[in-house]
Motif scaffolding. Structure first.
Motif, PDB file in Angstrom:
ATOM      1  N   VAL A  46      11.296 115.549  34.355  1.00  0.00           N
ATOM      2  CA  VAL A  46      10.133 115.938  33.478  1.00  0.00           C
ATOM      3  C   VAL A  46       9.480 116.893  34.702  1.00  0.00           C
ATOM      4  O   VAL A  46       8.725 117.651  34.150  1.00  0.00           O
ATOM      5  CB  VAL A  46       9.334 114.726  33.240  1.00  0.00           C
ATOM      6  N   TRP A  47       9.237 116.430  35.800  1.00  0.00           N
ATOM      7  CA  TRP A  47       8.582 117.411  36.813  1.00  0.00           C
ATOM      8  C   TRP A  47       8.970 118.595  36.815  1.00  0.00           C
ATOM      9  O   TRP A  47       8.151 119.637  37.249  1.00  0.00           O
ATOM     10  CB  TRP A  47       8.667 116.529  38.147  1.00  0.00           C
ATOM     11  N   GLU A  48      10.430 118.859  36.815  1.00  0.00           N
ATOM     12  CA  GLU A  48      10.857 120.217  37.017  1.00  0.00           C
ATOM     13  C   GLU A  48      10.602 121.202  35.923  1.00  0.00           C
ATOM     14  O   GLU A  48      10.331 122.349  35.975  1.00  0.00           O
ATOM     15  CB  GLU A  48      12.430 120.121  37.244  1.00  0.00           C
ATOM     16  N   LEU A  49      10.585 120.431  34.749  1.00  0.00           N
ATOM     17  CA  LEU A  49      10.329 121.214  33.485  1.00  0.00           C
ATOM     18  C   LEU A  49       9.098 121.280  32.989  1.00  0.00           C
ATOM     19  O   LEU A  49       8.676 122.570  32.361  1.00  0.00           O
ATOM     20  CB  LEU A  49      10.905 120.326  32.156  1.00  0.00           C
ATOM     21  N   PHE A  50       8.210 120.434  33.467  1.00  0.00           N
ATOM     22  CA  PHE A  50       6.581 120.743  33.116  1.00  0.00           C
ATOM     23  C   PHE A  50       5.923 120.504  34.486  1.00  0.00           C
ATOM     24  O   PHE A  50       5.095 119.707  34.660  1.00  0.00           O
ATOM     25  CB  PHE A  50       6.122 119.653  32.162  1.00  0.00           C
ATOM     26  N   ARG A  51       5.972 121.578  35.287  1.00  0.00           N
ATOM     27  CA  ARG A  51       5.267 121.588  36.662  1.00  0.00           C
ATOM     28  C   ARG A  51       3.743 121.879  36.311  1.00  0.00           C
ATOM     29  O   ARG A  51       3.255 121.384  37.487  1.00  0.00           O
ATOM     30  CB  ARG A  51       5.846 122.786  37.360  1.00  0.00           C
ATOM     31  N   GLU A  52       3.472 122.175  35.340  1.00  0.00           N
ATOM     32  CA  GLU A  52       2.045 122.375  35.052  1.00  0.00           C
ATOM     33  C   GLU A  52       1.419 121.030  34.867  1.00  0.00           C
ATOM     34  O   GLU A  52       0.174 121.055  34.557  1.00  0.00           O
ATOM     35  CB  GLU A  52       1.498 123.328  34.185  1.00  0.00           C
ATOM     36  N   VAL A  53       1.994 120.031  34.780  1.00  0.00           N
ATOM     37  CA  VAL A  53       1.210 118.717  34.145  1.00  0.00           C
ATOM     38  C   VAL A  53       0.420 118.092  35.324  1.00  0.00           C
ATOM     39  O   VAL A  53       0.765 118.602  36.518  1.00  0.00           O
ATOM     40  CB  VAL A  53       2.182 117.716  33.735  1.00  0.00           C
ATOM     41  N   SER A  54      -0.738 117.481  35.239  1.00  0.00           N
ATOM     42  CA  SER A  54      -1.633 117.329  35.972  1.00  0.00           C
ATOM     43  C   SER A  54      -1.060 116.103  37.165  1.00  0.00           C
ATOM     44  O   SER A  54      -0.039 115.469  36.804  1.00  0.00           O
ATOM     45  CB  SER A  54      -2.839 116.667  35.567  1.00  0.00           C
ATOM     46  N   SER A  55      -1.675 115.910  38.105  1.00  0.00           N
ATOM     47  CA  SER A  55      -1.210 114.848  39.268  1.00  0.00           C
ATOM     48  C   SER A  55      -1.419 113.579  38.709  1.00  0.00           C
ATOM     49  O   SER A  55      -0.761 112.501  38.749  1.00  0.00           O
ATOM     50  CB  SER A  55      -1.817 115.056  40.461  1.00  0.00           C
ATOM     51  N   ILE A  56      -2.335 113.356  37.557  1.00  0.00           N
ATOM     52  CA  ILE A  56      -2.696 112.320  36.960  1.00  0.00           C
ATOM     53  C   ILE A  56      -1.428 111.707  36.178  1.00  0.00           C
ATOM     54  O   ILE A  56      -1.077 110.644  35.931  1.00  0.00           O
ATOM     55  CB  ILE A  56      -3.843 112.271  36.020  1.00  0.00           C
ATOM     56  N   VAL A  57      -0.832 112.775  35.278  1.00  0.00           N
ATOM     57  CA  VAL A  57       0.349 112.518  34.453  1.00  0.00           C
ATOM     58  C   VAL A  57       1.574 112.229  35.338  1.00  0.00           C
ATOM     59  O   VAL A  57       2.420 111.030  35.094  1.00  0.00           O
ATOM     60  CB  VAL A  57       0.760 113.671  33.752  1.00  0.00           C
ATOM     61  N   PRO A  78      -1.884 122.378  29.709  1.00  0.00           N
ATOM     62  CA  PRO A  78      -2.475 123.628  30.143  1.00  0.00           C
ATOM     63  C   PRO A  78      -1.681 124.414  29.176  1.00  0.00           C
ATOM     64  O   PRO A  78      -2.346 125.841  28.787  1.00  0.00           O
ATOM     65  CB  PRO A  78      -2.484 123.918  31.250  1.00  0.00           C
ATOM     66  N   GLY A  79      -0.444 124.345  28.946  1.00  0.00           N
ATOM     67  CA  GLY A  79       0.427 125.384  28.148  1.00  0.00           C
ATOM     68  C   GLY A  79      -0.024 125.809  27.002  1.00  0.00           C
ATOM     69  O   GLY A  79      -0.069 126.710  26.401  1.00  0.00           O
ATOM     70  N   ASP A  80      -0.584 124.450  25.997  1.00  0.00           N
ATOM     71  CA  ASP A  80      -0.967 124.772  24.640  1.00  0.00           C
ATOM     72  C   ASP A  80      -2.422 124.452  24.355  1.00  0.00           C
ATOM     73  O   ASP A  80      -3.041 124.593  23.436  1.00  0.00           O
ATOM     74  CB  ASP A  80       0.008 124.197  23.740  1.00  0.00           C
TER      75      ASP A  80
END
Length: 124
Positions: A46-57, A78-80
């Motif tokens: 998941v970390w590679e595919l959605f690099r823009e997720v927050s550190s909280i996630v 942030p993507g959508d």
């Protein structure tokens, strides 16, 4: 995860490293909307595919994976620019995530026909 295809919420299974193992149809549809190919996501973290997720996630998911505990949180993707509600459940190995786009959820409205609440916050 054909058995879970009747569930409206998106359901994904991550292994102990956070790699996608399986997902239901609702998850596939959500990921396609976000520009991902569900078949290409399998066995990727998941970390590679959605690099823009927050550190909280990332912190919440890693804690669920490492400590084998349930998790529940919301985050703004942030993507959508939609809010997502995530519930994670320990599943050996890894974690089962159930999530939904909460962007369209109706917000709570306070009904105050007497105007009492408004009077509390008005300038004096």
């Amino acid at each position: 995860m054909a058995i879970l295809d009747c569930i409206e919420d998106a359901v994904v299974k991550l292994d102990e490293q956070g790699n996608y193992i399986a997902m239901n149809r609702a998850a596939e549809n959500t990921f396609r909307r976000l520009g991902q190919d569900p078949q290409q996501m399998i066995e990727k973290p998941v970390w590679e595919l959605f690099r823009e997720v927050s550190s909280i996630v990332e912190r919440e998911l890693r804690q669920a994976l490492v400590d084998h505990v349930s998790a529940r949180f919301e985050f703004l993707y942030p993507g959508d620019k939609h809010w997502y509600e995530i519930q994670g459940y320990p599943s050996t190995p890894g974690v089962m995530l159930v999530f939904r786009d909460s962007h369209e959820q109706e917000k709570c409205h306070i009904v105050d026909p007497s105007g009492y609440l408004g009077s509390l916050f008005s300038a004096r």
